[in-house]
Motif scaffolding. Structure first.
Motif, mmCIF file in Angstrom:
data_model
loop_
_atom_site.group_PDB
_atom_site.id
_atom_site.type_symbol
_atom_site.label_atom_id
_atom_site.label_comp_id
_atom_site.label_asym_id
_atom_site.label_seq_id
_atom_site.Cartn_x
_atom_site.Cartn_y
_atom_site.Cartn_z
ATOM 1 N N ILE A 139 -7.495 -4.607 0.997
ATOM 2 C CA ILE A 139 -8.386 -3.916 1.936
ATOM 3 C C ILE A 139 -8.205 -2.403 1.834
ATOM 4 C CG2 ILE A 139 -8.926 -3.587 4.377
ATOM 5 C CD1 ILE A 139 -8.160 -6.499 4.830
ATOM 6 N N ASP A 140 -6.967 -1.956 1.697
ATOM 7 C CA ASP A 140 -6.710 -0.518 1.553
ATOM 8 C C ASP A 140 -7.397 0.040 0.314
ATOM 9 O OD1 ASP A 140 -5.243 -0.378 3.849
ATOM 10 O OD2 ASP A 140 -3.298 -0.596 2.853
ATOM 11 N N ASN A 141 -7.349 -0.706 -0.775
ATOM 12 C CA ASN A 141 -7.986 -0.243 -2.012
ATOM 13 C C ASN A 141 -9.499 -0.114 -1.834
ATOM 14 O OD1 ASN A 141 -5.539 -0.125 -3.347
ATOM 15 N ND2 ASN A 141 -5.757 -2.161 -4.258
ATOM 16 N N ALA A 142 -10.080 -1.040 -1.094
ATOM 17 C CA ALA A 142 -11.523 -0.964 -0.834
ATOM 18 C C ALA A 142 -11.850 0.252 0.035
ATOM 19 C CB ALA A 142 -11.999 -2.253 -0.159
ATOM 20 N N LEU A 143 -11.041 0.501 1.045
ATOM 21 C CA LEU A 143 -11.279 1.663 1.911
ATOM 22 C C LEU A 143 -11.094 2.975 1.153
ATOM 23 C CD1 LEU A 143 -9.442 0.431 5.144
ATOM 24 C CD2 LEU A 143 -11.922 0.664 4.816
ATOM 25 N N ASP A 144 -10.160 2.985 0.201
ATOM 26 C CA ASP A 144 -9.891 4.220 -0.546
ATOM 27 C C ASP A 144 -11.006 4.583 -1.524
ATOM 28 O OD1 ASP A 144 -7.511 4.628 0.733
ATOM 29 O OD2 ASP A 144 -6.283 3.681 -0.830
ATOM 30 N N SER A 145 -11.961 3.683 -1.734
ATOM 31 C CA SER A 145 -13.032 3.948 -2.711
ATOM 32 C C SER A 145 -14.248 4.622 -2.072
ATOM 33 C CB SER A 145 -13.455 2.637 -3.371
ATOM 34 O OG SER A 145 -13.995 1.729 -2.414
ATOM 35 N N ALA A 146 -14.055 5.263 -0.918
ATOM 36 C CA ALA A 146 -15.165 5.925 -0.206
ATOM 37 C C ALA A 146 -15.754 7.036 -1.066
ATOM 38 C CB ALA A 146 -14.671 6.478 1.123
ATOM 39 N N PRO A 186 -26.767 6.828 1.187
ATOM 40 C CA PRO A 186 -26.847 5.702 0.231
ATOM 41 C C PRO A 186 -25.483 5.357 -0.368
ATOM 42 C CG PRO A 186 -28.647 7.234 -0.142
ATOM 43 C CD PRO A 186 -27.722 7.897 0.837
ATOM 44 N N GLY A 187 -24.689 6.372 -0.670
ATOM 45 C CA GLY A 187 -23.378 6.117 -1.232
ATOM 46 C C GLY A 187 -22.458 5.421 -0.243
ATOM 47 N N TYR A 188 -22.514 5.816 1.029
ATOM 48 C CA TYR A 188 -21.672 5.198 2.051
ATOM 49 C C TYR A 188 -22.126 3.766 2.345
ATOM 50 C CZ TYR A 188 -18.619 9.091 3.271
ATOM 51 O OH TYR A 188 -17.636 10.052 3.255
ATOM 52 N N LYS A 189 -23.427 3.499 2.285
ATOM 53 C CA LYS A 189 -23.919 2.145 2.510
ATOM 54 C C LYS A 189 -23.432 1.212 1.398
ATOM 55 C CE LYS A 189 -28.180 1.605 3.795
ATOM 56 N NZ LYS A 189 -29.637 1.697 3.872
ATOM 57 N N LYS A 190 -23.442 1.696 0.190
ATOM 58 C CA LYS A 190 -22.935 0.895 -0.930
ATOM 59 C C LYS A 190 -21.430 0.646 -0.774
ATOM 60 C CE LYS A 190 -22.845 0.839 -5.967
ATOM 61 N NZ LYS A 190 -23.227 1.581 -7.219
ATOM 62 N N TRP A 191 -20.740 1.677 -0.317
ATOM 63 C CA TRP A 191 -19.284 1.541 -0.080
ATOM 64 C C TRP A 191 -19.007 0.530 1.023
ATOM 65 C CZ3 TRP A 191 -16.941 3.869 4.478
ATOM 66 C CH2 TRP A 191 -15.552 3.696 4.541
ATOM 67 N N ALA A 192 -19.788 0.546 2.112
ATOM 68 C CA ALA A 192 -19.608 -0.381 3.223
ATOM 69 C C ALA A 192 -19.814 -1.822 2.756
ATOM 70 C CB ALA A 192 -20.582 -0.056 4.355
ATOM 71 N N GLU A 210 -17.134 -7.163 1.568
ATOM 72 C CA GLU A 210 -16.763 -8.263 0.680
ATOM 73 C C GLU A 210 -15.243 -8.423 0.618
ATOM 74 O OE1 GLU A 210 -18.501 -7.597 -3.096
ATOM 75 O OE2 GLU A 210 -20.580 -7.814 -2.389
ATOM 76 N N ALA A 211 -14.523 -7.304 0.516
ATOM 77 C CA ALA A 211 -13.066 -7.366 0.421
ATOM 78 C C ALA A 211 -12.440 -7.919 1.699
ATOM 79 C CB ALA A 211 -12.500 -5.976 0.124
ATOM 80 N N VAL A 212 -12.921 -7.468 2.852
ATOM 81 C CA VAL A 212 -12.359 -7.913 4.118
ATOM 82 C C VAL A 212 -12.667 -9.395 4.344
ATOM 83 C CG1 VAL A 212 -12.433 -7.604 6.627
ATOM 84 C CG2 VAL A 212 -12.464 -5.613 5.123
ATOM 85 N N ALA A 213 -13.886 -9.810 4.035
ATOM 86 C CA ALA A 213 -14.252 -11.211 4.210
ATOM 87 C C ALA A 213 -13.410 -12.112 3.289
ATOM 88 C CB ALA A 213 -15.737 -11.405 3.925
ATOM 89 N N TRP A 214 -13.201 -11.654 2.074
ATOM 90 C CA TRP A 214 -12.393 -12.428 1.126
ATOM 91 C C TRP A 214 -10.967 -12.621 1.644
ATOM 92 C CZ3 TRP A 214 -13.258 -15.060 -3.335
ATOM 93 C CH2 TRP A 214 -12.129 -15.389 -4.112
ATOM 94 N N LEU A 235 -14.618 -10.757 11.803
ATOM 95 C CA LEU A 235 -15.567 -9.975 12.609
ATOM 96 C C LEU A 235 -15.800 -8.591 12.007
ATOM 97 C CD1 LEU A 235 -14.270 -10.879 16.212
ATOM 98 C CD2 LEU A 235 -16.329 -11.744 15.055
ATOM 99 N N SER A 236 -14.732 -7.978 11.493
ATOM 100 C CA SER A 236 -14.870 -6.662 10.869
ATOM 101 C C SER A 236 -15.773 -6.732 9.639
ATOM 102 C CB SER A 236 -13.497 -6.119 10.490
ATOM 103 O OG SER A 236 -13.602 -4.885 9.834
ATOM 104 N N ALA A 237 -15.649 -7.780 8.868
ATOM 105 C CA ALA A 237 -16.479 -7.922 7.670
ATOM 106 C C ALA A 237 -17.960 -7.944 8.034
ATOM 107 C CB ALA A 237 -16.096 -9.200 6.931
ATOM 108 N N LYS A 238 -18.301 -8.573 9.148
ATOM 109 C CA LYS A 238 -19.700 -8.611 9.577
ATOM 110 C C LYS A 238 -20.193 -7.227 9.966
ATOM 111 C CE LYS A 238 -19.505 -13.403 11.202
ATOM 112 N NZ LYS A 238 -19.636 -14.305 12.376
ATOM 113 N N GLU A 239 -19.350 -6.460 10.635
ATOM 114 C CA GLU A 239 -19.746 -5.101 11.013
ATOM 115 C C GLU A 239 -19.926 -4.209 9.779
ATOM 116 O OE1 GLU A 239 -20.659 -4.023 13.942
ATOM 117 O OE2 GLU A 239 -20.253 -5.975 14.864
ATOM 118 N N TRP A 240 -19.087 -4.384 8.807
ATOM 119 C CA TRP A 240 -19.245 -3.622 7.567
ATOM 120 C C TRP A 240 -20.566 -3.990 6.879
ATOM 121 C CZ3 TRP A 240 -16.730 0.580 6.504
ATOM 122 C CH2 TRP A 240 -15.399 0.760 6.927
ATOM 123 N N ALA A 241 -20.919 -5.242 6.920
ATOM 124 C CA ALA A 241 -22.184 -5.671 6.313
ATOM 125 C C ALA A 241 -23.380 -5.053 7.046
ATOM 126 C CB ALA A 241 -22.279 -7.194 6.330
#
Length: 434
Positions: free
Chosen positions: A307-314, A325-331, A336-340, A367-373
């Motif tokens: 999860i940290d690696n996914a957050l660091d790719s902002a 657009p870039g932040y939406k793609k990042w979210a 996906e990472a949090v849900a996994w 729940l967090s994964a849904k908010e990110w989506a």
């Protein structure tokens, strides 16, 4: 024919027998009969009469060679100190030396040939040296040809280069997990040597990763340092998986090649943990990976690292409105990472002390994964912010303190700087040339 000189005016005639008279022969006069009473008086009543010695270097007579000449050769005849022995030929000596050392065998062979020619003309000594040098040099030439044919020469050169790398530029070899001190006590200068010390005690730095840079020309000091910082920053969590256990005064450093060592084939980069205070150090190892963690700890920290690696790719843009657009793609990638991880974390059978906390944590992650989506599908910046804030709160590190405590991990969250990075999560402390 020379005739003997007449007797001197003050000496009796025939005092001495003629030169060459054998011992014991009767003394006969030389040129006249012996006169009565001509025998010399006995010592000490009178001096012994003197014979007719020559009076000059050119006087003729039986004693003309030397006033002290006798029937025997003078002592030392043929051993005069002025006699010089025949010298050794210089090329013969050089040929022998090169042959023994097996150095430049072809040159030793040529020197031996020249030596034989000169010895024959000049009468010098050293023929055996020349022949011996030629024989050994010939063997050296054959061995050299065999090495070239079989690739042995290339192996030798590669070994020589490795030795050169070890003695200038990359003067030491560091393994992951080793701790060391630098001679200056600083990690901010060019380093040619280090002293390896136990990690349990005080030390200047600890190696947490290493990698090799690509081939090609030397890209320059800044590019090498930037590439090392970026890669080491990403690798730090593979060694210190529990980032909460890394002190706030620890930063990421690196040993990088110099332009000189690069030309010798050095591409090695060592990633290091060091104290942000140049006068400070580290105590104890920061290693928290599969070698030092128990299965429950490793499983939990592996999920957190993903999860940290996914957050660091902002995106690089500081504000969301600068690159929606870039932040939406990042979210979307974070969702996906949090849900996994929310699905995979409970799959591991945790111990009774942590099992309940892991289940609650997995529910918050789902729940967090849904908010990110939802943030990824936001039509505008305000909507994005609304779902973004909810998603972050559900996985806030403070909500994991009880879980960490149950697993026996560090429970004090690291401090974060204004850029959002933790005390050990900056862009690195800079590259150090070696």
């Amino acid at each position: 024919m020379a005739t003997p000189p007449p007797p001197g005016p003050q000496q009796p005639e025939g005092q001495y027998p003629p030169p060459g008279t054998p011992p014991g022969a009767p003394e006969t006069p030389y040129g006249a009969p012996e006169a009565p009473g001509a025998h010399p008086p006995p010592y000490p009543h009178a001096p012994y009469p003197q014979g007719p010695f020559p009076q000059g270097p050119f006087q003729q007579g039986p004693y003309q060679q030397s006033p002290y000449a006798g029937p025997y050769q003078p002592w030392g005849q043929g051993y005069s100190p002025y006699n010089r022995p025949v010298p050794f030929n210089g090329f013969a000596i050089a040929s022998l030396v090169l042959g023994i050392l097996c150095f430049l065998p072809a040159v030793g062979l040529v020197f031996g040939t020249v030596a034989l020619v000169q010895i024959k003309k000049r009468g010098e000594r050293g023929k055996g040296m020349a022949v011996g040098g030629m024989v050994m040099s010939s063997i050296g030439v054959l061995l050299l040809g065999l090495m070239v044919a079989t690739g042995g020469a290339r192996d030798f050169w590669d070994g020589f280069q490795d030795a050169a790398n070890d003695s200038g530029g990359a003067a030491f070899s560091l393994e992951v997990g080793e701790c060391f001190d630098t001679p200056s006590g600083s990690l901010g200068t060019v380093v040619f040597d280090v002293d390896k010390v136990p990690c349990a005690g005080e030390h200047d730095a600890e190696v947490f990763a290493d990698f090799e840079m690509g081939d090609g020309g030397y890209p320059g000091d800044k590019k090498v340092a930037d590439a090392a910082d970026q890669r080491c920053y990403l690798l730090r969590n593979t060694y210190a998986m529990d980032s909460w256990a890394v002190p706030d005064n620890v930063d990421v450093y690196s040993f990088t090649p110099t332009s000189q060592s690069w030309r010798r084939g050095d591409r090695d980069v060592s990633c290091l943990f060091g104290n942000t205070d140049e006068k400070g150090g580290l105590t104890g190892s920061l290693r928290k990976d599969q070698l030092t963690l128990d299965p429950d700890q490793y499983s939990y920290l592996s999920s957190a690292r993903a999860i940290d690696n996914a957050l660091d790719s902002a995106p690089a843009a500081e504000y969301i409105e600068d690159d929606l657009p870039g932040y939406k793609k990042w979210a979307a990638s974070v969702s996906e990472a949090v849900a996994w991880e929310a699905d995979g974390l409970p799959a591991h059978r945790f111990g009774p002390a942590a099992r309940g906390r892991i289940a609650a944590l997995a529910k918050d992650m789902a729940l967090s994964a849904k908010e990110w989506a939802k943030a990824a599908d936001a039509p505008d910046v305000d909507t994005f912010y609304a779902h973004y804030d909810k998603a972050l709160k559900l996985i806030d590190p403070k909500r994991t303190v009880t879980t960490r405590k149950a697993l026996g991990l560090a429970t004090t969250p690291p401090k974060y700087d204004e850029s959002g990075g933790g005390g050990s999560g900056g862009e690195g402390g800079g590259g150090i040339e070696v």
